[in-house]
Design an enzyme around this catalytic site. Structure first.
Site, short mmCIF file in Angstrom:
data_model
loop_
_atom_site.label_atom_id
_atom_site.label_comp_id
_atom_site.label_asym_id
_atom_site.label_seq_id
_atom_site.Cartn_x
_atom_site.Cartn_y
_atom_site.Cartn_z
N ARG A 233 12.79 4.99 12.69
CA ARG A 233 11.51 5.71 12.61
C ARG A 233 10.63 5.35 13.82
O ARG A 233 11.14 4.86 14.83
CB ARG A 233 10.83 5.40 11.26
CG ARG A 233 11.72 5.82 10.08
CD ARG A 233 11.07 5.52 8.76
NE ARG A 233 9.83 6.29 8.58
CZ ARG A 233 8.93 6.04 7.63
NH1 ARG A 233 9.15 5.04 6.78
NH2 ARG A 233 7.84 6.77 7.54
N ASN B 227 8.21 -5.46 -0.63
CA ASN B 227 8.05 -4.27 0.21
C ASN B 227 6.57 -4.20 0.53
O ASN B 227 5.76 -3.71 -0.27
CB ASN B 227 8.51 -3.00 -0.51
CG ASN B 227 8.42 -1.79 0.43
OD1 ASN B 227 7.84 -1.88 1.51
ND2 ASN B 227 9.00 -0.67 0.02
N HIS C 161 12.63 -2.55 2.67
CA HIS C 161 12.06 -1.23 2.95
C HIS C 161 12.99 -0.17 2.39
O HIS C 161 14.22 -0.29 2.51
CB HIS C 161 11.87 -1.02 4.45
CG HIS C 161 11.01 -2.07 5.06
ND1 HIS C 161 9.65 -2.10 4.89
CD2 HIS C 161 11.33 -3.19 5.75
CE1 HIS C 161 9.16 -3.18 5.47
NE2 HIS C 161 10.16 -3.86 6.00
N ILE C 162 12.39 0.85 1.82
CA ILE C 162 13.17 1.95 1.25
C ILE C 162 13.84 2.73 2.38
O ILE C 162 15.02 3.07 2.32
CB ILE C 162 12.23 2.86 0.43
CG1 ILE C 162 11.67 2.07 -0.76
CG2 ILE C 162 12.95 4.12 -0.03
CD1 ILE C 162 10.49 2.73 -1.45
N SER C 163 13.07 3.01 3.41
CA SER C 163 13.58 3.77 4.56
C SER C 163 14.15 2.82 5.61
O SER C 163 13.87 1.62 5.59
CB SER C 163 12.44 4.60 5.17
OG SER C 163 11.45 3.73 5.70
N TYR D 234 11.19 8.90 1.33
CA TYR D 234 11.20 7.86 0.29
C TYR D 234 11.91 8.28 -1.00
O TYR D 234 12.06 7.46 -1.90
CB TYR D 234 9.76 7.43 -0.02
CG TYR D 234 9.06 6.82 1.18
CD1 TYR D 234 9.50 5.60 1.71
CD2 TYR D 234 8.00 7.47 1.82
CE1 TYR D 234 8.88 5.05 2.82
CE2 TYR D 234 7.37 6.93 2.93
CZ TYR D 234 7.82 5.72 3.43
OH TYR D 234 7.21 5.16 4.52
N GLU E 151 12.60 -9.35 2.52
CA GLU E 151 11.78 -8.22 3.00
C GLU E 151 12.57 -6.95 2.77
O GLU E 151 13.74 -6.86 3.15
CB GLU E 151 11.50 -8.39 4.50
CG GLU E 151 10.79 -7.18 5.08
CD GLU E 151 10.55 -7.28 6.58
OE1 GLU E 151 10.49 -8.40 7.12
OE2 GLU E 151 10.45 -6.21 7.21
N PRO F 92 0.79 -1.22 0.00
CA PRO F 92 0.00 0.00 0.00
C PRO F 92 0.83 1.28 0.00
O PRO F 92 1.85 1.36 0.67
CB PRO F 92 -0.82 -0.10 1.29
CG PRO F 92 -0.10 -1.08 2.15
CD PRO F 92 0.54 -2.04 1.20
N ASN F 93 0.36 2.21 -0.78
CA ASN F 93 0.88 3.58 -0.87
C ASN F 93 2.19 3.68 -1.65
O ASN F 93 2.67 4.79 -1.89
CB ASN F 93 1.04 4.21 0.53
CG ASN F 93 -0.27 4.28 1.26
OD1 ASN F 93 -1.24 4.81 0.73
ND2 ASN F 93 -0.35 3.70 2.45
N ARG G 42 5.14 11.01 -2.43
CA ARG G 42 4.86 10.67 -1.04
C ARG G 42 6.09 10.94 -0.16
O ARG G 42 7.12 10.32 -0.36
CB ARG G 42 4.53 9.17 -0.97
CG ARG G 42 4.37 8.61 0.41
CD ARG G 42 4.34 7.09 0.39
NE ARG G 42 4.07 6.59 1.71
CZ ARG G 42 4.26 5.32 2.09
NH1 ARG G 42 4.71 4.45 1.21
NH2 ARG G 42 4.00 4.96 3.32
N ALA H 160 3.01 -0.77 4.96
CA ALA H 160 2.47 -0.84 6.32
C ALA H 160 1.99 -2.24 6.70
O ALA H 160 1.93 -2.58 7.90
CB ALA H 160 1.34 0.17 6.48
C1 DQA Z 1 8.16 1.14 3.99
C2 DQA Z 1 8.19 1.38 5.49
C3 DQA Z 1 6.84 1.11 6.11
O1 DQA Z 1 6.88 1.32 7.51
C4 DQA Z 1 5.81 2.04 5.51
O2 DQA Z 1 4.52 1.78 6.04
C5 DQA Z 1 5.80 2.02 4.03
C6 DQA Z 1 7.06 1.95 3.32
C7 DQA Z 1 9.50 1.52 3.31
O3 DQA Z 1 9.67 1.14 2.16
O4 DQA Z 1 10.35 2.19 3.90
O5 DQA Z 1 4.76 2.12 3.40
O6 DQA Z 1 7.94 -0.25 3.76
#
Ligand code: DQA
Length: 147
Positions: free
Chosen positions: A112, A79, A105-107, A23, A103, A10-11, A18, A82
């Protein structure tokens, strides 16, 4: 030729606009190109998807699982956004199919909010990567090639 699934939750369709401070400025289309280049370097076919719906991600993991059963899957880069922090269904899909999954994650989720520190997916992942920005997707594909 083995296939790599790159799945985005999502997102992540909002990449580019965003929270660019978190990101970056690159779009999901840019990420797809970067993944295509990494897969081409390693002789992998690429399946690249994004959905805001948990069940769609589960379905793609099942599809990857069918290739895994035929020894035709290099692995999955997920990825889950959330859903990483909430989804027992994704954990069960990974365990149930036995796919090799990274798994991603970009960040750096550990730098965080504390609710981002726990992952339901990590327990079933081969590896966990975070904090390299979108370049992490290419690094994850390199990692699958090295397994
Ligand atoms: C994310 C980190 C998640 O906590 C967040 O909800 C995202 C992006 C990342 O790529 O850093 O949607 O997965």
């Amino acid at each position: 030729m083995k296939t790599v699934f790159v799945l985005n939750g999502p997102n992540l369709n909002l990449l580019g606009t965003r929270e660019p401070a978190v990101y970056g400025a690159q779009t999901l289309a840019d990420v797809e190109q970067l993944c295509a280049a990494a897969c081409a370097r390693h002789g992998f076919a690429l399946r690249f998807h994004q959905s805001n719906h948990e069940g769609a991600l589960v379905d793609w993991i099942h599809e990857a699982g069918r290739l895994h059963a035929q020894n035709a899957l290099a692995g999955v880069v997920l990825n889950a956004g959330a859903y990483t922090h909430t989804s027992v269904a994704l954990l069960d899909a990974i365990k149930g199919t036995g796919v090799t999954l990274i798994e991603l994650h970009i960040s750096n989720v550990h730098a965080r909010e504390s609710f981002r520190h726990h992952s339901y997916i990590a327990a079933a992942a081969k590896a966990v990567m975070c904090g390299f920005g979108v370049k992490g997707y290419a690094l994850a594909i390199d990692g699958l090639a090295g397994l």
